[in-house]
Design an enzyme around this catalytic site. Structure first.
Site, short mmCIF file in Angstrom:
data_model
loop_
_atom_site.label_atom_id
_atom_site.label_comp_id
_atom_site.label_asym_id
_atom_site.label_seq_id
_atom_site.Cartn_x
_atom_site.Cartn_y
_atom_site.Cartn_z
N LYS A 108 -9.65 2.18 -9.03
CA LYS A 108 -10.21 2.38 -7.69
C LYS A 108 -11.32 3.43 -7.74
O LYS A 108 -11.14 4.52 -8.29
CB LYS A 108 -9.13 2.82 -6.71
CG LYS A 108 -8.18 1.72 -6.31
CD LYS A 108 -7.13 2.20 -5.33
CE LYS A 108 -7.65 2.30 -3.92
NZ LYS A 108 -6.56 2.61 -2.96
N GLU A 162 -6.43 5.15 -8.72
CA GLU A 162 -7.70 5.72 -8.24
C GLU A 162 -8.25 6.81 -9.16
O GLU A 162 -7.51 7.63 -9.69
CB GLU A 162 -7.51 6.28 -6.83
CG GLU A 162 -8.81 6.63 -6.14
CD GLU A 162 -8.77 6.33 -4.65
OE1 GLU A 162 -9.71 6.75 -3.97
OE2 GLU A 162 -7.83 5.67 -4.18
N THR A 212 -13.13 1.20 -3.09
CA THR A 212 -12.42 1.71 -1.93
C THR A 212 -13.35 2.51 -1.02
O THR A 212 -14.54 2.66 -1.31
CB THR A 212 -11.21 2.54 -2.40
OG1 THR A 212 -10.40 2.87 -1.27
CG2 THR A 212 -11.64 3.81 -3.12
N PHE A 229 -11.81 -0.71 4.95
CA PHE A 229 -10.77 0.06 5.64
C PHE A 229 -10.75 -0.26 7.13
O PHE A 229 -11.42 0.39 7.94
CB PHE A 229 -11.02 1.56 5.43
CG PHE A 229 -10.47 2.11 4.14
CD1 PHE A 229 -10.28 1.30 3.04
CD2 PHE A 229 -10.13 3.44 4.02
CE1 PHE A 229 -9.77 1.79 1.84
CE2 PHE A 229 -9.62 3.96 2.84
CZ PHE A 229 -9.43 3.14 1.75
N ASP A 270 0.85 -1.19 0.00
CA ASP A 270 0.00 0.00 0.00
C ASP A 270 0.89 1.24 0.00
O ASP A 270 1.14 1.85 1.03
CB ASP A 270 -0.91 -0.02 1.23
CG ASP A 270 -2.05 0.99 1.14
OD1 ASP A 270 -2.33 1.46 0.03
OD2 ASP A 270 -2.65 1.29 2.19
#
Length: 311
Positions: free
Chosen positions: A125, A89, A149, A171, A16
């Site tokens: 994303k 993203e 996400t 998350f 990440d």
């Protein structure tokens, strides 16, 4: 084996970060990025040239196009270091605009394909709003795989699976943050609310046969990671990857399809009304989704300002 090596026996480990030097050090299969990670990376001296090149290559074009080229530049470098997929993203400011999100997803994939990368190696994303999920449904039908996400609730997870999303990123750490702030308590191990949320989603998916992959994200400590050993994927920051690599104590598998089969969870048929009501009833998910979108928007604006200053 150290804990990172052990974890890789049960779970696909994902880095990440936008720091491709760090990615090289931990040999993950996949990697994920977001606006905050890209902003953090380009502020480092060793990556400033990537930003400068994106600005130069898009001279005379819009700042949006420069950012797209910057995202792809990082994605291409990351793909050189991993055998699997990179997640790139979409602009968080499009989170409530289905058509614009679809258009952005297509643009990003077109840039990757123009650079010789097949769409199978890229995950787009998208924020797990109702509109974002509808965009993913359209993109998936075109063979553009999506990573959903800013996901904090079972309602979001079910809607993503029913839309056919390739992967979701619940998350863990941000869920933990919310409960810690509300209660003043630090909850570790199996009782961590972020861990419990991902376990429930994973169990639901496996029990009812959904193919959407579950990738735990946003970890605050290695305890959260180890409690999810066996999850399809876990995306982990370089500092926590290092902590796992530095520890040799034995870990055990905590999630599996066999374990999920005996769950008493009942199936929920999701639609927009149920989605919006259940999300509204979940104060944590509502607040963290909104906060996450605002934070990614703010970091995108900072990136735009850096680009404007270089022009």
């Amino acid at each position: 084996m150290n804990q990172l090596e052990q974890l890789k026996q049960y779970t696909t480990v994902v880095a990440d970060t936008g720091d491709f030097q760090a990615i090289k050090a931990y040999t993950p299969r996949d990697a994920t990025t977001n606006p905050s990670l890209i902003l953090k990376a380009v502020q480092k001296a060793e990556y400033k040239h990537v930003l400068e090149k994106a600005v130069k290559d898009t001279a005379g074009k819009s700042i949006d196009e420069t950012i797209d080229h910057l995202l792809i530049a990082f994605g291409l470098q990351i793909l050189n270091e991993i055998p699997g997929r990179v997640s790139t993203e979409t602009d968080a400011r499009l989170s409530f605009d289905t058509e614009a999100t679809v258009a952005k997803g297509r643009q990003l994939i077109a840039l990757y394909e123009a650079a010789g990368v097949s769409r199978e190696r890229v995950l787009i994303k998208i924020a797990s709003t109702w509109e974002g999920i509808r965009a993913a449904e359209i993109l998936e039908k075109e063979g553009i795989r999506c990573n959903m996400t800013l996901l904090f609730s079972l309602a979001q997870a079910i809607a993503c699976a029913e839309a056919g999303a390739q992967l979701i990123s619940p998350f863990v750490g941000r869920i933990y943050d919310w409960y810690k702030a509300k209660t003043g308590q630090e909850i570790f191990g199996a009782d961590d609310p972020g861990v419990l949320s991902v376990k429930k989603i994973y169990t639901y998916y496996r029990k009812f046969g959904y193919k959407t992959e579950v990738m735990g994200a946003s970890f605050r400590n290695t305890s959260q990671i180890l409690e999810l050993a066996g999850c399809d994927l876990l995306t982990i920051s370089p500092d926590l990857l290092q902590k796992l690599a530095d520890t040799n104590s034995v870990i055990t598998r905590k999630l599996s399809a066999e374990m999920a089969a005996s769950s008493d969870l009942e199936k929920i048929s999701m639609n927009e009304k149920i989605f919006r009501f259940q999300l509204n009833e979940d104060a944590m998910a509502t607040e963290k989704l909104a906060e996450g979108i605002r934070a990614f928007c703010a970091d995108t604006v900072k990136l735009e300002q850096m680009i404007a200053a270089l022009r």
